[in-house]
Each structure stands twice: as C-alpha cells, then as structure tokens.
Design a protein around this motif. Structure first.
Motif, PDB file in Angstrom:
ATOM      1  N   UNK A  99      -8.781   1.826  10.074  1.00  0.00           N
ATOM      2  CA  UNK A  99      -8.622   3.017   9.235  1.00  0.00           C
ATOM      3  C   UNK A  99      -7.774   2.753   7.991  1.00  0.00           C
ATOM      4  N   UNK A 100      -7.363   1.504   7.793  1.00  0.00           N
ATOM      5  CA  UNK A 100      -6.519   1.176   6.647  1.00  0.00           C
ATOM      6  C   UNK A 100      -7.344   1.043   5.372  1.00  0.00           C
ATOM      7  N   UNK A 101      -6.706   1.326   4.253  1.00  0.00           N
ATOM      8  CA  UNK A 101      -7.354   1.164   2.954  1.00  0.00           C
ATOM      9  C   UNK A 101      -7.467  -0.319   2.619  1.00  0.00           C
ATOM     10  N   UNK A 102      -8.279  -0.615   1.631  1.00  0.00           N
ATOM     11  CA  UNK A 102      -8.431  -2.006   1.201  1.00  0.00           C
ATOM     12  C   UNK A 102      -7.095  -2.596   0.771  1.00  0.00           C
ATOM     13  N   UNK A 103      -6.310  -1.833   0.039  1.00  0.00           N
ATOM     14  CA  UNK A 103      -5.021  -2.343  -0.455  1.00  0.00           C
ATOM     15  C   UNK A 103      -4.061  -2.635   0.694  1.00  0.00           C
ATOM     16  N   UNK A 104      -4.065  -1.796   1.723  1.00  0.00           N
ATOM     17  CA  UNK A 104      -3.161  -2.015   2.853  1.00  0.00           C
ATOM     18  C   UNK A 104      -3.596  -3.220   3.689  1.00  0.00           C
ATOM     19  N   UNK A 105      -4.894  -3.385   3.863  1.00  0.00           N
ATOM     20  CA  UNK A 105      -5.378  -4.554   4.601  1.00  0.00           C
ATOM     21  C   UNK A 105      -5.076  -5.825   3.817  1.00  0.00           C
ATOM     22  N   UNK A 106      -5.300  -5.759   2.514  1.00  0.00           N
ATOM     23  CA  UNK A 106      -4.989  -6.905   1.655  1.00  0.00           C
ATOM     24  C   UNK A 106      -3.518  -7.269   1.767  1.00  0.00           C
ATOM     25  N   UNK A 107      -2.663  -6.260   1.762  1.00  0.00           N
ATOM     26  CA  UNK A 107      -1.227  -6.491   1.893  1.00  0.00           C
ATOM     27  C   UNK A 107      -0.890  -7.132   3.234  1.00  0.00           C
ATOM     28  N   UNK A 108      -1.556  -6.687   4.291  1.00  0.00           N
ATOM     29  CA  UNK A 108      -1.346  -7.266   5.626  1.00  0.00           C
ATOM     30  C   UNK A 108      -1.695  -8.758   5.631  1.00  0.00           C
ATOM     31  N   UNK A 109      -2.796  -9.097   5.006  1.00  0.00           N
ATOM     32  CA  UNK A 109      -3.234 -10.497   4.952  1.00  0.00           C
ATOM     33  C   UNK A 109      -2.289 -11.325   4.087  1.00  0.00           C
TER      34      UNK A 109
END
Length: 248
Positions: free
Chosen positions: A129-139
């Motif tokens: 359910x995360x946004x693209x920006x949040x997933x990118x930040x996680x990676x």
C-alpha cells in the motif's frame, strides 16, 4: 509485465458487453474476474504480472540455489556455519534495520563469499500500500546501510512478501534493481512442522530452482541441515543469484 495488456483486454471486454447490451451482472462478473487477476498477480511473483522477476535459472546442470530473507538475525551465524561446512554459497536478502542491529554478522556474510540482496529497510507490513516514493526510499535506505556497513553495492532486490504492484514496479525501475523471486517457497515462516517444510522444498525439486528460506529461526536451521544433506545425497550443486545476472 502483463498488467497493461490485461487492462486493455478488460476495456475491450467492457466495450464488447456494451455493444451487445450486456446486463449489469455481466459487467459485475467481468469486474470481479479482473479484480481477481489483479490480486493474484500482486501476490504471486512467479506470474510476472507487474514486475518481471527472476524466479529460476535455465540450466541443464543439476543445480539449485538457496536464498535467505529477513536477516541478519541472531540465528544467521548458525546458518553460516552450516553453509560453510557444506561449502555452499547462498544469497541473503537483508533488511536494512537488521543490518544495523547485526553489523558484524552482515560483514561475515560478505566475507564468506555469499551474495547480498536488498530486502528494503523495514520490511513494512504495508508494503503493498506504499507510494512509489516511500518504496523507493525503503530501497535506497537499505542500499545506504549495505554500503555503509559492508562497503558493497547490490542490484538485487526481493520485494517483501513477494508482493508487486505498479508502485513497486516504478520503484524497482527508478533504483535500477533486478527483482528476484523464487519457484520453491518453503513457507517456513508460517509452518511450524519441520517435516512439512522439508517436504515442501524437496518433493518437487528441479534443476534451476530458486529456494526461499528465512534465516530467522532454529526451526529453519534444523530443516536446512536436512536439505543440505538431501542435496549432497542427490548430487545437486548450487549457484548464487548473481551468477544468473552475470549470464543474463
């Protein structure tokens, strides 16, 4: 990636239904069928519905690979000892915050010649359910920790829970990662019976299989000992994920 062609197909079906004066129930049935495919595609990484993931190796050799998710943990040193005993190299998809918690164990994984993959910083239960920006930040946060602690970089990424969707696909592309899946899922995090886990892995083992395990419990360690003995007796060799990428 099969998502966009399927959307076009779904739209075509709706136009077809409209042209032939289909009933509301036909529209509803079509919608539920479409939704079911979306959900299935999100949770089954082998389908490659949203992301083209590597889920096996095409090989004529009798070889498989072991991959471990969610570490490093307090149990990881035992796993490393066992792998060293059998002279087997594996791939560890590590969580950033776990690397921070067990930096010396992470360094040992690298020192002993195993391959490292990114498994996000926090392995959030809300990954889907995360946004693209949040997933990118996680990676990217995980990448930073991998480099800070281990002085290495990796282009390998495994989505938490194997979940994929358009946002995750965009994040993978933005961070230039190769998505790595599996085609043998041990279910060792949800099954307590060691015999069932062992059978899940070994009953249909084939050339080129990518096996998913977790270096997070004594239970899986016990199963791994039996799996390694099985591989030795059946004369299986092993490969690491980076060998697929190099030959891709």
């Amino acid at each position: 990636m099969k998502h966009y062609p399927f959307i076009i197909f779904y739209m075509f079906c709706n136009v077809f239904i409209y042209a032939f004066h289909g009933s509301f129930w036909v529209y509803l049935a079509t919608f539920f069928a479409f939704s079911s495919v979306i959900v299935w595609g999100s949770f089954d990484i082998q389908l490659g519905y949203f992301v083209n993931s590597i889920t096996h190796k095409r090989t004529k050799l009798k070889e498989v690979t072991l991959t471990f998710d969610d570490g490093p943990t307090e149990f990881t040193p035992q796993f490393l000892d066992l792998l060293k005993e059998y002279n087997i190299k594996a791939t560890f998809f590590c969580i950033g915050k776990q690397i921070e918690k067990y930096p010396e164990t992470f360094k040992r994984i690298i020192l002993e010649g195993h391959t490292i993959g990114n498994h996000t910083f926090s392995h959030s239960n809300n990954t889907g359910f995360l946004s693209t920006s949040k997933i990118t930040n996680e990676i990217e946060r995980c990448d930073e920790i991998i480099f800070k602690v281990g002085n290495i970089k990796t282009n390998l990424y495994r989505p938490p829970f194997g979940v994929t969707n358009p946002n995750i696909a965009k994040a993978i592309k933005k961070t230039h990662k190769k998505s790595i899946g599996w085609n043998i899922r041990s279910l060792d995090t949800i099954t307590s019976d060691e015999k069932k886990i062992y059978k899940k892995v070994t009953k249909s083992l084939k050339k080129g299989n990518i096996i998913l395990l977790h270096d997070t419990s004594q239970k899986t360690y016990n199963v791994l000992a039996d799996i390694l003995l099985f591989l030795k007796e059946r004369k299986y060799s092993t490969f690491t994920i980076n060998s697929i990428i190099k030959n891709d």
